[in-house]
Design a protein around this motif. Structure first.
Motif, short mmCIF file in Angstrom:
data_model
loop_
_atom_site.label_atom_id
_atom_site.label_comp_id
_atom_site.label_asym_id
_atom_site.label_seq_id
_atom_site.Cartn_x
_atom_site.Cartn_y
_atom_site.Cartn_z
N TYR A 89 27.42 41.44 29.13
CA TYR A 89 27.56 42.34 30.54
C TYR A 89 29.45 42.77 29.94
CZ TYR A 89 24.27 39.38 33.62
OH TYR A 89 23.26 39.24 33.18
N LEU A 90 29.23 43.93 30.72
CA LEU A 90 30.37 45.03 30.55
C LEU A 90 31.74 44.46 32.15
CD1 LEU A 90 29.55 48.67 30.22
CD2 LEU A 90 30.49 47.20 28.58
N ASP A 91 32.67 44.83 32.51
CA ASP A 91 32.90 43.82 33.44
C ASP A 91 33.64 44.89 34.53
OD1 ASP A 91 35.09 42.40 34.76
OD2 ASP A 91 36.56 42.01 33.64
N ALA A 92 33.08 44.82 35.57
CA ALA A 92 33.52 46.02 35.80
C ALA A 92 35.10 45.70 36.72
CB ALA A 92 32.30 45.37 37.49
N ARG A 93 35.39 44.87 36.32
CA ARG A 93 37.53 45.15 36.71
C ARG A 93 37.63 45.59 35.52
NH1 ARG A 93 39.34 39.88 40.29
NH2 ARG A 93 41.37 41.37 40.16
N GLU A 94 37.45 45.53 34.57
CA GLU A 94 37.80 46.58 33.43
C GLU A 94 37.18 47.23 33.70
OE1 GLU A 94 36.87 44.61 29.95
OE2 GLU A 94 37.62 42.46 30.12
N LEU A 95 36.23 48.18 34.70
CA LEU A 95 35.49 49.91 33.84
C LEU A 95 36.27 50.62 35.41
CD1 LEU A 95 31.69 49.04 33.53
CD2 LEU A 95 33.67 49.49 32.24
N TYR A 96 36.92 49.80 36.75
CA TYR A 96 36.98 50.47 37.41
C TYR A 96 38.61 49.36 37.53
CZ TYR A 96 32.06 51.12 36.73
OH TYR A 96 30.88 52.15 36.44
N PRO A 97 39.48 49.46 37.82
CA PRO A 97 40.69 48.43 37.72
C PRO A 97 41.21 49.64 39.31
CG PRO A 97 41.32 50.32 36.29
CD PRO A 97 39.60 50.33 36.56
N ASP A 98 40.43 50.60 39.61
CA ASP A 98 41.52 51.27 40.49
C ASP A 98 40.67 50.16 42.48
OD1 ASP A 98 39.07 52.37 39.78
OD2 ASP A 98 39.01 54.10 41.16
N ILE A 99 39.74 50.02 42.19
CA ILE A 99 38.72 49.13 43.10
C ILE A 99 40.00 48.16 43.65
CG2 ILE A 99 36.05 48.52 44.37
CD1 ILE A 99 35.37 50.14 42.22
N PRO A 100 39.99 48.03 45.02
CA PRO A 100 40.35 46.59 45.58
C PRO A 100 39.63 45.66 45.35
CG PRO A 100 40.92 49.03 47.67
CD PRO A 100 39.59 48.86 45.61
N THR A 101 39.61 44.41 45.03
CA THR A 101 39.09 43.55 45.32
C THR A 101 40.02 42.07 46.56
OG1 THR A 101 40.59 42.57 43.53
CG2 THR A 101 38.29 43.67 42.69
N THR A 102 39.10 41.79 46.88
CA THR A 102 39.29 40.43 47.53
C THR A 102 39.02 39.14 46.98
OG1 THR A 102 38.04 42.21 49.56
CG2 THR A 102 37.91 39.90 50.00
N THR A 103 40.73 38.39 47.71
CA THR A 103 39.87 36.95 46.86
C THR A 103 39.06 36.42 47.72
OG1 THR A 103 42.01 36.22 49.19
CG2 THR A 103 42.38 37.10 46.68
N LEU A 104 39.01 34.98 47.64
CA LEU A 104 38.55 33.38 48.18
C LEU A 104 38.89 33.66 49.78
CD1 LEU A 104 35.47 31.95 48.93
CD2 LEU A 104 37.01 30.32 46.94
N GLU A 105 40.02 32.82 49.66
CA GLU A 105 40.89 33.15 51.54
C GLU A 105 41.34 34.08 51.76
OE1 GLU A 105 45.31 30.66 52.03
OE2 GLU A 105 44.50 30.68 50.35
N GLU A 106 40.93 35.65 51.29
CA GLU A 106 40.97 36.19 52.65
C GLU A 106 39.91 36.71 53.13
OE1 GLU A 106 43.88 39.25 50.54
OE2 GLU A 106 42.40 39.55 49.62
N CYS A 107 38.36 36.22 52.31
CA CYS A 107 37.21 35.79 52.85
C CYS A 107 37.01 34.64 53.23
CB CYS A 107 35.58 35.69 51.70
SG CYS A 107 33.96 35.96 52.20
N ALA A 108 37.38 33.82 53.92
CA ALA A 108 37.57 32.57 54.45
C ALA A 108 38.15 33.26 55.80
CB ALA A 108 38.39 31.24 53.45
N LYS A 109 38.69 33.28 56.02
CA LYS A 109 39.38 33.67 57.00
C LYS A 109 38.53 35.07 57.77
CE LYS A 109 44.02 34.41 55.09
NZ LYS A 109 45.54 35.41 55.21
N GLU A 110 37.96 35.97 57.26
CA GLU A 110 36.97 36.30 58.07
C GLU A 110 35.48 36.26 58.21
OE1 GLU A 110 35.05 39.48 55.88
OE2 GLU A 110 37.33 40.33 55.10
N PHE A 111 35.12 34.97 57.47
CA PHE A 111 33.65 33.93 57.79
C PHE A 111 34.72 32.61 58.70
CE2 PHE A 111 32.19 29.48 56.74
CZ PHE A 111 30.80 30.17 56.74
N TYR A 112 36.20 32.17 58.62
CA TYR A 112 35.93 31.03 60.19
C TYR A 112 36.48 31.91 61.18
CZ TYR A 112 35.63 27.58 56.39
OH TYR A 112 35.37 26.86 55.00
#
Length: 330
Positions: free
Chosen positions: A293-316
């Motif tokens: 596999y190619l790593d999408a984060r290496e290919l597109y380092p400019d795309i912002p990413t979300t952490t599990l903790e940030e997602c959890a705030k939405e989830f709860y």
């Protein structure tokens, strides 16, 4: 005069993954987007929502003839499939039709976790489609996304889902320490829009991921951000590899009696994926790169990413977090 933007036809556009892909394509501004919708769903609200967003609606079904598929693929540059799990092998005819009409790139329905053949029935079907595409020399990109963040968090106690349903999210597989790759479902489309426009990814497999965490870490986040604290932790249980394999075997027995048993399919896949991720530890970056596999984060380092903790705030923060797991209130 500039050439028209590439036309992308999306299968499964009203589903969770397909919907994310459609939104990402539209937001990029780089594509014209069409969706293949079954005739019986032509007037549904989800279809109207697609049409209102600027998506062209083409009526058809995976079970159509190759000739009908060729008509629906007229002018299409890229075909993306995000069909339901029970129809994976039914993609073959539309993929053949795509080759015959000259579609420039086919993305079959993967969007899961990486791993070897022979562990998961659903994944084996996806690998069969990949081999089919290669055997017919069809230009392609295979895209996996790790595990959805939204279904890695424990459902809070306030949820109205049945206790048995919630309990399935409280299980720790093995020692709970295996780290897995995670992606926010809503962000899949942002990455897909970049991947399918990139010549580097043609005839390659690409892995999208945003964060990595163990079950122990996810359960700690859940206890803290749900507000349930120790009361939730008291419900956490440990299951062994043998327990997981027995669960998968029981699901297979259900399916022998009734191959159309949807719950049986879900439970087989759920247990086999748990075994792959937490016992065999296949869903990690090292293994993915070993598989090519190619790593999408290496290919597109400019795309912002979300952490599990940030997602959890939405989830709860959701009124009913169990809906992320597919639970529907009456």
């Amino acid at each position: 005069m500039s050439s028209p933007k590439p036309l992308v036809l999306v299968l499964g556009a009203t589903g969770r993954t397909g919907g994310s892909i459609v939104k990402g394509l539209l937001a990029s501004g780089d594509f014209r987007v069409a969706a293949l919708i079954r005739p019986v769903s032509a007037s549904k609200s989800a279809t109207e929502a697609l049409r209102s967003s600027g998506v062209e609606i083409r009526l058809g079904d995976l079970e159509d003839s190759i000739e009908t598929h060729k008509t629906n693929l007229t002018g299409v540059d890229i075909l993306i499939s995000a069909v339901v799990a029970t129809t994976i092998l039914q993609q073959k005819d539309i993929i053949l039709a795509a080759k015959e009409v000259g579609v420039k790139r086919v993305i079959p329905c993967d969007f899961g976790t990486p791993g070897a053949k022979g562990v998961r029935h659903l994944h084996d079907q996806k690998l069969e489609i990949r081999e089919f595409i290669k055997q017919h020399d069809i230009p392609h990109t295979f895209i996996d996304v790790g595990w959805w963040m939204q279904i890695y968090l424990p459902i809070p106690l306030r949820s109205k889902a049945p206790i048995e349903f919630k309990a399935s999210t409280y299980r720790l597989v093995g020692d709970g320490k295996a780290h897995i790759l995670l992606t926010h479902n809503d962000h899949i489309g942002t990455f897909v829009a970049r991947i399918i426009a990139d010549p580097r990814t043609l005839n390659q497999a690409v892995l999208i991921w945003e964060d990595t965490a163990s079950q122990l870490e996810a359960r700690e986040i859940g206890a803290r951000l749900s507000g349930d604290g120790e009361k939730l932790k008291e419900l956490y249980t440990n299951v062994t590899a043998e327990d997981i394999l027995q669960g998968a075997a029981a699901a297979k027995e259900r399916l022998k009696k009734d191959p159309s048993d949807y719950f049986g399919h879900v439970m087989q896949s759920w247990n086999e994926y748990l075994y792959s991720m937490h016992i065999l530890e296949e869903n990690n970056l090292e293994n993915a790169k070993r598989l090519g596999y190619l790593d999408a984060r290496e290919l597109y380092p400019d795309i912002p990413t979300t952490t599990l903790e940030e997602c959890a705030k939405e989830f709860y923060g959701m009124e009913e977090p169990a809906e992320s797991y597919g639970y529907k209130q009456n």
